[in-house]
Structures are given as C-alpha cells and as structure tokens.
Design a protein around this motif. Sequence first.
Motif, short mmCIF file in Angstrom:
data_model
loop_
_atom_site.label_atom_id
_atom_site.label_comp_id
_atom_site.label_asym_id
_atom_site.label_seq_id
_atom_site.Cartn_x
_atom_site.Cartn_y
_atom_site.Cartn_z
N LEU A 29 0.82 -1.21 0.00
CA LEU A 29 0.00 0.00 0.00
C LEU A 29 0.85 1.26 0.00
O LEU A 29 0.35 2.34 -0.30
CB LEU A 29 -0.95 0.00 1.20
N SER A 62 -6.70 11.15 -1.02
CA SER A 62 -7.92 10.38 -1.21
C SER A 62 -8.91 11.21 -2.02
O SER A 62 -8.93 12.45 -1.92
CB SER A 62 -8.53 9.97 0.13
N SER A 75 -10.00 4.73 3.96
CA SER A 75 -8.80 4.74 4.79
C SER A 75 -7.99 3.49 4.48
O SER A 75 -8.48 2.54 3.85
CB SER A 75 -9.17 4.78 6.28
N ARG A 76 -6.76 3.49 4.93
CA ARG A 76 -5.91 2.33 4.70
C ARG A 76 -5.09 2.03 5.95
O ARG A 76 -4.80 2.93 6.75
CB ARG A 76 -4.99 2.53 3.49
N VAL A 83 -7.63 -1.86 3.10
CA VAL A 83 -8.26 -0.58 2.78
C VAL A 83 -9.74 -0.70 3.15
O VAL A 83 -10.38 -1.70 2.82
CB VAL A 83 -8.11 -0.23 1.30
N CYS A 100 -12.94 -3.63 -5.08
CA CYS A 100 -11.70 -2.89 -4.86
C CYS A 100 -10.71 -3.29 -5.95
O CYS A 100 -10.79 -4.39 -6.51
CB CYS A 100 -11.12 -3.11 -3.47
#
Length: 132
Positions: A29, A62, A75-76, A83, A100
């Motif tokens: 990520l 974002s 959010s991650r 995520v 996703c």
Amino acid sequence: DVQLVESGGGLVQPGGSLRLSCAVSGVSLDTAAIGWFRQAPGKEREAVSCISDSDTRTYLASFYSNSVTGRFSISRNVAENTVELRMRYLSPHDTATYFCAAEAVGYCDRDNFYFPSKFQYWGQGIQVTVSS
C-alpha cells in the motif's frame, strides 16, 4: 500473486451504514493506488473512491466521486495491507456490487481515479443492497 478480497457487504436499510474492507496481498500500500468501484445491474462500472500516497509521496491522498462525497470515507492500514470504505447515509441508489482494485505502483488524483483501466488487479466484488 496479487489478490484483493472484499468483505463487509450485505443488506442495510436506507439511512444506514456499512463498512467494506479490502484485504490486499502481493502489492504494498506504500506504493499502490487502491480504488473502490461499484456496478449496478445494467449500468457501467462507476468509480467511488481512491487512496494512495500523493504523486510527490509527501502526503496521503484520497478522492471521492460526487455521488458519495460527504457520505463515504476511505482509509488504509499499511501494516495490515487493508483498505476500508466506510459508507453512511446509504440509499437504494447505492445498491451495487462493490469492487476494490489496485494499481501496483501509482497514485490517485482527481482525474485519473475514474478510469477502471488504471487498475491492473481487481477483487471479485461484494454485494451491497440498500432496501427497507
């Protein structure tokens, strides 16, 4: 291998909330752009949100489509490689299969996150139904 697995979907009443999660493996990520899309029956796949490091890698970026701005939050968790998409004030218009998607090395910006072709990897999708 890269895998994305969505969870957390289901049936919710109008006005309710749901939290979707995407478990990501095979990409980091730290370098990836992760997007959420949705597709309702008979409609095209629609971008919902995207999260990544910025193009300068100096802050977390974002973005949201107009239809979900103010209601959805992305959010991650880099350590867990997940995520989340938190959805509030859901309406029947939000009913769709949610996906996703990952671009292994990339970033989101206000223009590029709308395009499914940006993302090389996709989850199987999870159903969200908003109905009374």
